[in-house]
Design a protein around this motif. Structure first.
Motif, PDB file in Angstrom:
ATOM      1  N   ASP A 167       0.832  -1.226   0.000  1.00 23.48           N
ATOM      2  CA  ASP A 167       0.000   0.000   0.000  1.00 23.48           C
ATOM      3  C   ASP A 167       0.856   1.261   0.000  1.00 23.48           C
ATOM      4  O   ASP A 167       0.630   2.184  -0.774  1.00 23.48           O
ATOM      5  CB  ASP A 167      -0.883   0.041   1.259  1.00 23.48           C
ATOM      6  N   GLU A 168       1.864   1.264   0.908  1.00 22.41           N
ATOM      7  CA  GLU A 168       2.673   2.481   1.046  1.00 22.41           C
ATOM      8  C   GLU A 168       3.436   2.797  -0.252  1.00 22.41           C
ATOM      9  O   GLU A 168       3.523   3.940  -0.690  1.00 22.41           O
ATOM     10  CB  GLU A 168       3.661   2.295   2.207  1.00 22.41           C
ATOM     11  N   THR A 169       3.940   1.740  -0.876  1.00 16.98           N
ATOM     12  CA  THR A 169       4.686   1.943  -2.129  1.00 16.98           C
ATOM     13  C   THR A 169       3.766   2.516  -3.202  1.00 16.98           C
ATOM     14  O   THR A 169       4.134   3.449  -3.927  1.00 16.98           O
ATOM     15  CB  THR A 169       5.276   0.601  -2.616  1.00 16.98           C
ATOM     16  N   ARG A 170       2.554   1.958  -3.273  1.00 20.18           N
ATOM     17  CA  ARG A 170       1.603   2.453  -4.288  1.00 20.18           C
ATOM     18  C   ARG A 170       1.266   3.908  -4.040  1.00 20.18           C
ATOM     19  O   ARG A 170       1.304   4.746  -4.931  1.00 20.18           O
ATOM     20  CB  ARG A 170       0.322   1.614  -4.259  1.00 20.18           C
ATOM     21  N   GLU A 171       0.957   4.180  -2.770  1.00 16.57           N
ATOM     22  CA  GLU A 171       0.540   5.528  -2.392  1.00 16.57           C
ATOM     23  C   GLU A 171       1.623   6.574  -2.690  1.00 16.57           C
ATOM     24  O   GLU A 171       1.361   7.651  -3.174  1.00 16.57           O
ATOM     25  CB  GLU A 171       0.308   5.520  -0.890  1.00 16.57           C
ATOM     26  N   LYS A 172       2.884   6.183  -2.405  1.00 18.77           N
ATOM     27  CA  LYS A 172       3.973   7.163  -2.553  1.00 18.77           C
ATOM     28  C   LYS A 172       4.697   7.038  -3.886  1.00 18.77           C
ATOM     29  O   LYS A 172       5.806   7.558  -4.055  1.00 18.77           O
ATOM     30  CB  LYS A 172       4.976   6.982  -1.416  1.00 18.77           C
ATOM     31  N   GLY A 173       4.084   6.314  -4.822  1.00 17.05           N
ATOM     32  CA  GLY A 173       4.710   6.177  -6.140  1.00 17.05           C
ATOM     33  C   GLY A 173       6.123   5.629  -6.052  1.00 17.05           C
ATOM     34  O   GLY A 173       7.014   6.019  -6.808  1.00 17.05           O
ATOM     35  N   GLY A 174       6.347   4.722  -5.088  1.00 17.01           N
ATOM     36  CA  GLY A 174       7.661   4.078  -4.993  1.00 17.01           C
ATOM     37  C   GLY A 174       8.655   4.867  -4.171  1.00 17.01           C
ATOM     38  O   GLY A 174       9.723   4.379  -3.824  1.00 17.01           O
ATOM     39  N   SER A 175       8.287   6.117  -3.826  1.00 11.61           N
ATOM     40  CA  SER A 175       9.247   6.964  -3.139  1.00 11.61           C
ATOM     41  C   SER A 175       9.119   6.751  -1.625  1.00 11.61           C
ATOM     42  O   SER A 175       8.515   7.546  -0.920  1.00 11.61           O
ATOM     43  CB  SER A 175       8.927   8.403  -3.514  1.00 11.61           C
ATOM     44  N   VAL A 176       9.683   5.653  -1.129  1.00 15.05           N
ATOM     45  CA  VAL A 176       9.427   5.301   0.275  1.00 15.05           C
ATOM     46  C   VAL A 176      10.588   5.651   1.198  1.00 15.05           C
ATOM     47  O   VAL A 176      10.530   5.388   2.392  1.00 15.05           O
ATOM     48  CB  VAL A 176       9.096   3.789   0.418  1.00 15.05           C
ATOM     49  N   GLY A 177      11.633   6.253   0.693  1.00 19.41           N
ATOM     50  CA  GLY A 177      12.692   6.724   1.590  1.00 19.41           C
ATOM     51  C   GLY A 177      14.079   6.264   1.188  1.00 19.41           C
ATOM     52  O   GLY A 177      14.276   5.642   0.152  1.00 19.41           O
ATOM     53  N   TRP A 178      15.025   6.616   2.053  1.00 23.04           N
ATOM     54  CA  TRP A 178      16.437   6.347   1.793  1.00 23.04           C
ATOM     55  C   TRP A 178      16.917   5.179   2.642  1.00 23.04           C
ATOM     56  O   TRP A 178      16.391   4.955   3.725  1.00 23.04           O
ATOM     57  CB  TRP A 178      17.270   7.587   2.142  1.00 23.04           C
ATOM     58  N   VAL A 179      17.896   4.470   2.171  1.00 20.46           N
ATOM     59  CA  VAL A 179      18.513   3.467   3.027  1.00 20.46           C
ATOM     60  C   VAL A 179      19.959   3.866   3.278  1.00 20.46           C
ATOM     61  O   VAL A 179      20.585   4.534   2.469  1.00 20.46           O
ATOM     62  CB  VAL A 179      18.482   2.050   2.414  1.00 20.46           C
ATOM     63  N   ASP A 180      20.408   3.443   4.441  1.00 20.72           N
ATOM     64  CA  ASP A 180      21.728   3.816   4.889  1.00 20.72           C
ATOM     65  C   ASP A 180      22.501   2.519   5.111  1.00 20.72           C
ATOM     66  O   ASP A 180      22.000   1.596   5.737  1.00 20.72           O
ATOM     67  CB  ASP A 180      21.528   4.597   6.203  1.00 20.72           C
ATOM     68  N   ARG A 181      23.688   2.453   4.611  1.00 20.14           N
ATOM     69  CA  ARG A 181      24.500   1.244   4.712  1.00 20.14           C
ATOM     70  C   ARG A 181      24.583   0.735   6.142  1.00 20.14           C
ATOM     71  O   ARG A 181      24.647  -0.431   6.429  1.00 20.14           O
ATOM     72  CB  ARG A 181      25.918   1.578   4.208  1.00 20.14           C
ATOM     73  N   PHE A 182      24.613   1.704   7.096  1.00 19.82           N
ATOM     74  CA  PHE A 182      24.826   1.289   8.484  1.00 19.82           C
ATOM     75  C   PHE A 182      23.519   1.238   9.274  1.00 19.82           C
ATOM     76  O   PHE A 182      23.502   1.214  10.497  1.00 19.82           O
ATOM     77  CB  PHE A 182      25.863   2.194   9.144  1.00 19.82           C
ATOM     78  N   GLY A 183      22.428   1.254   8.544  1.00 17.88           N
ATOM     79  CA  GLY A 183      21.148   0.921   9.155  1.00 17.88           C
ATOM     80  C   GLY A 183      20.463   2.020   9.940  1.00 17.88           C
ATOM     81  O   GLY A 183      19.433   1.779  10.565  1.00 17.88           O
ATOM     82  N   SER A 184      20.997   3.259   9.940  1.00 16.66           N
ATOM     83  CA  SER A 184      20.341   4.265  10.761  1.00 16.66           C
ATOM     84  C   SER A 184      19.111   4.841  10.051  1.00 16.66           C
ATOM     85  O   SER A 184      18.243   5.429  10.669  1.00 16.66           O
ATOM     86  CB  SER A 184      21.322   5.380  11.115  1.00 16.66           C
ATOM     87  N   GLU A 185      19.009   4.673   8.759  1.00 15.31           N
ATOM     88  CA  GLU A 185      17.868   5.226   8.038  1.00 15.31           C
ATOM     89  C   GLU A 185      17.352   4.164   7.081  1.00 15.31           C
ATOM     90  O   GLU A 185      18.123   3.554   6.345  1.00 15.31           O
ATOM     91  CB  GLU A 185      18.340   6.442   7.226  1.00 15.31           C
ATOM     92  N   ARG A 186      16.027   3.928   7.130  1.00 16.40           N
ATOM     93  CA  ARG A 186      15.472   2.930   6.211  1.00 16.40           C
ATOM     94  C   ARG A 186      13.963   2.974   6.360  1.00 16.40           C
ATOM     95  O   ARG A 186      13.451   3.328   7.432  1.00 16.40           O
ATOM     96  CB  ARG A 186      16.113   1.586   6.563  1.00 16.40           C
ATOM     97  N   PRO A 187      13.204   2.631   5.305  1.00  9.13           N
ATOM     98  CA  PRO A 187      11.757   2.580   5.441  1.00  9.13           C
ATOM     99  C   PRO A 187      11.359   1.505   6.463  1.00  9.13           C
ATOM    100  O   PRO A 187      12.207   0.756   6.935  1.00  9.13           O
ATOM    101  CB  PRO A 187      11.286   2.185   4.044  1.00  9.13           C
ATOM    102  N   THR A 188      10.064   1.418   6.776  1.00  5.38           N
ATOM    103  CA  THR A 188       9.606   0.445   7.782  1.00  5.38           C
ATOM    104  C   THR A 188       9.943  -0.982   7.339  1.00  5.38           C
ATOM    105  O   THR A 188      10.151  -1.246   6.150  1.00  5.38           O
ATOM    106  CB  THR A 188       8.077   0.528   7.924  1.00  5.38           C
ATOM    107  N   ASP A 189       9.951  -1.896   8.344  1.00  7.54           N
ATOM    108  CA  ASP A 189      10.244  -3.302   8.056  1.00  7.54           C
ATOM    109  C   ASP A 189       9.329  -3.874   6.989  1.00  7.54           C
ATOM    110  O   ASP A 189       9.756  -4.660   6.141  1.00  7.54           O
ATOM    111  CB  ASP A 189      10.079  -4.141   9.334  1.00  7.54           C
ATOM    112  N   ALA A 190       8.046  -3.448   7.046  1.00 14.33           N
ATOM    113  CA  ALA A 190       7.080  -4.009   6.102  1.00 14.33           C
ATOM    114  C   ALA A 190       7.460  -3.613   4.678  1.00 14.33           C
ATOM    115  O   ALA A 190       7.296  -4.388   3.730  1.00 14.33           O
ATOM    116  CB  ALA A 190       5.685  -3.492   6.425  1.00 14.33           C
ATOM    117  N   VAL A 191       7.980  -2.413   4.529  1.00 18.40           N
ATOM    118  CA  VAL A 191       8.319  -1.947   3.178  1.00 18.40           C
ATOM    119  C   VAL A 191       9.679  -2.489   2.736  1.00 18.40           C
ATOM    120  O   VAL A 191       9.834  -2.968   1.614  1.00 18.40           O
ATOM    121  CB  VAL A 191       8.322  -0.394   3.127  1.00 18.40           C
ATOM    122  N   PHE A 192      10.670  -2.446   3.631  1.00 22.91           N
ATOM    123  CA  PHE A 192      12.005  -2.904   3.251  1.00 22.91           C
ATOM    124  C   PHE A 192      12.783  -3.358   4.486  1.00 22.91           C
ATOM    125  O   PHE A 192      13.374  -2.538   5.186  1.00 22.91           O
ATOM    126  CB  PHE A 192      12.744  -1.761   2.531  1.00 22.91           C
TER     127      PHE A 192
END
Ligand code: 5AD
Ligand code: SF4
Length: 563
Positions: free
Chosen positions: A35-60
């Protein structure tokens, strides 16, 4: 299924810009099961190599981040398929940021054998310098900052027999290195003969060649990459103490609080983003200027206000890919917002270079249309017209999507808006048919001004390794044909001004004529205008000129009044 999705994205054309949405967003909106991916046109956030930034577990989920980085070197534009316990994820890489804060350190003196080398070298008590600048506006802006550093080190500028010679170099084309060695020769000789001149090489050749520059010309005291320009004062101190230094490691660019020593009292360059994250396959810039580093809005506004208070009339914002402005800042910013802030400063004219057709947004077109000081001039280099050449160049747009941007500019800002561009002819594998598409593009756009270059293989670039290099005589012939057409279009574009009164900012004297009273200035769209008038009185002023004569790249007219 995932393969079908990947094919769909490729089919729509990766960077379809017309609808304002890229292919990835369109596919994400229409078929993602999340749902979130559809709603946001795929723009669900950034990921960080060291894990401090990332979309929710359900999304990624976190495991997806590891898998994604496990795919090897990630490049902007890549689309990857990642399978986690939550299902399949189709991930598009929009940008790859490098955290330079972790690499802040003093320049490391990587020298013959490593470590600082103490030696009897440059001038221990220098009082004078000369500075030679080659290349683009970014180098000119860097040199203005270099001058501040040199002058605060107690040096004054002289034309002959300097104690310190500084060469700010460019490596975008040609054998710039060779020219540099030719230039350095006499200074190196002078030093070998016992005259202690300090030799400093800065800019893109310095970055590209690093230590090998010192191996080749051991008399060089200091090699400084573009990211260290604001630290030259300190580095020179070390040189005075007998060290030979190479400062080229990637680093965070420091803000210099001191004012640049500018060449012009009315028009100023203001760098807003340094470096480039694109990897156009012909271009040396990502290697020499490093990854994108935006200056903060505060720093830029502070500089613009200071310029306004000191009588400046026009500024040109600089960036290799200015549309990328702000995407590395936290919080993020964008170029259209920067234009709004710049307009608020109240300068007469704001210009900017260089736009990238892949990222150029409607917001920027609207900002140019709506903001009083922002000039109706778009420098939007297409580089080529053939889709296959554009794809091999890794430019991320097509003939058609480029033309849609041009149409949007004309629709929203009027036919008067100036459009300028850069073209490369003879890119590896360019056939006569491909080249015809470049000519088609020129016919379709009719550039106000065009810079055309013969492809020049550059070190550390993919295109230089391509087997199908184009013969030099074919390149020369194509260059001539492009230039001929560009002159014809330039003339057509000039003719539209005939009989009209245009606003001109007077820049100075026409240097090509000896007559004292010939003024030179530019229209808002960037066309040069010559007219008779008292240069000393009019310089830095906005005037109105009636255009009587059109030439391919300039206009001639009669002064009507001063604004
Ligand atoms: N060969 C020829 N022209 C080049 N440019 C960049 N790299 C090369 C190269 N290797 C041109 C592009 C760019 C301009 C600043 O220089 O057209 O827009
Ligand atoms: Fe070079 Fe410009 Fe491409 Fe960056 S966007 S790699 S500076 S041509």
């Amino acid at each position: 299924m995932v393969d079908v999705v990947l094919d769909m994205i490729k089919d729509v054309g990766r960077w379809e810009v017309d609808s304002g949405k890229d292919a990835f967003s369109q596919v994400a909106e229409s078929i993602s099961v999340c749902d979130e991916t559809r709603e946001k046109g795929g723009s669900v956030g950034w990921v960080d190599r060291f894990g401090s930034e990332r979309p929710t577990d359900a999304v990624f989920p976190a495991s997806g981040v590891d898998l994604l980085y496990g795919k090897g070197l990630l490049k902007p534009g890549d689309v990857h398929n990642v399978e986690t316990s939550a299902g399949f994820h189709v991930v598009q890489v929009l940008d790859v940021q490098t955290d330079l804060r972790s690499s802040i350190r003093q320049p490391s003196p990587k020298l013959k054998g490593g470590g600082y080398s103490t030696r009897t070298s440059g001038n221990e008590n220098p009082t004078t310098y000369t500075l030679q600048t080659n290349g683009c506006q970014m180098n000119v802006a860097d040199s203005e900052r270099l001058r501040t550093q040199l002058q605060s080190s107690g040096l004054s500028e002289v034309e002959k027999k300097p104690d310190v010679v500084v060469v700010n170099t460019c490596s975008i084309r040609d054998h710039a290195e060779q020219k540099l060695y030719d230039y350095l020769g006499p200074f190196a000789k002078r030093k070998r003969e016992g005259d202690p001149v300090t030799i400093v090489v800065t800019g893109c050749v310095a970055q590209q060649e690093g230590e090998s520059l010192i191996r080749r010309v051991p008399e060089v005291d200091l090699v400084v990459g573009p990211q260290y320009i604001n630290r030259v004062g300190d580095l020179l101190e070390d040189v005075k103490n007998g060290y030979q230094i190479v400062a080229t490691d990637p680093t965070l660019i420091s803000e210099d609080q001191a004012r640049p020593v500018r060449d012009d009292p009315f028009r100023a360059w203001v760098p807003v983003i340094n470096g480039c994250n694109e990897h156009c396959s012909y271009c040396v810039v990502p290697n020499t200027r490093g990854v994108e580093q935006s200056r903060t809005l505060n720093a830029i506004v502070g500089e613009m206000r200071d310029l306004k208070e000191n009588g400046y009339k026009e500024i040109t914002l600089l960036g290799q890919n200015i549309d990328a402005y702000g995407r590395d800042l936290k919080p993020k910013s964008n170029f259209a917002d920067l234009l709004k802030v710049a307009d608020g400063v109240g300068l007469d004219r704001v210009r900017y270079v260089t736009s990238h057709p892949r990222y150029f947004s409607d917001k920027v077109v609207d900002a140019v249309r709506d903001l009083k000081s922002v000039c109706e001039q778009f420098h939007l280099p297409p580089q080529a017209g053939s889709d296959s050449v554009l794809s091999n160049m890794r430019r991320g747009y097509t003939f058609d999507s480029y033309m849609r941007i041009v149409r949007r500019i004309k629709d929203r800002c009027g036919d008067d808006a100036g459009i300028t561009g850069d073209i490369i002819v003879g890119f590896p594998g360019e056939t006569e048919e491909d080249f015809q598409r470049t000519l088609d593009l020129l016919e379709a756009v009719k550039y106000d001004n065009l810079n055309a270059f013969a492809y020049s293989p550059r070190p550390y670039t993919d295109a230089a390794l391509a087997s199908e290099q184009v013969d030099e005589d074919v390149k020369a012939d194509r260059l001539q044909r492009v230039q001929r057409l560009a002159v014809k279009h330039g003339m057509e574009r000039s003719e539209r001004y005939l009989g009209r009164e245009v606003e001109v900012l007077v820049e100075g004297r026409n240097k090509k004529v000896t007559q004292e009273e010939e003024c030179m200035g530019k229209t808002r769209q960037g066309r040069q205008v010559f007219f008779e008038g008292d240069v000393d009185e009019l310089i830095g002023k906005l005037v109105f000129v009636k255009i009587d004569e059109a030439r391919p790249w300039s206009l001639r007219g009669t002064l009507v009044n001063v604004k």
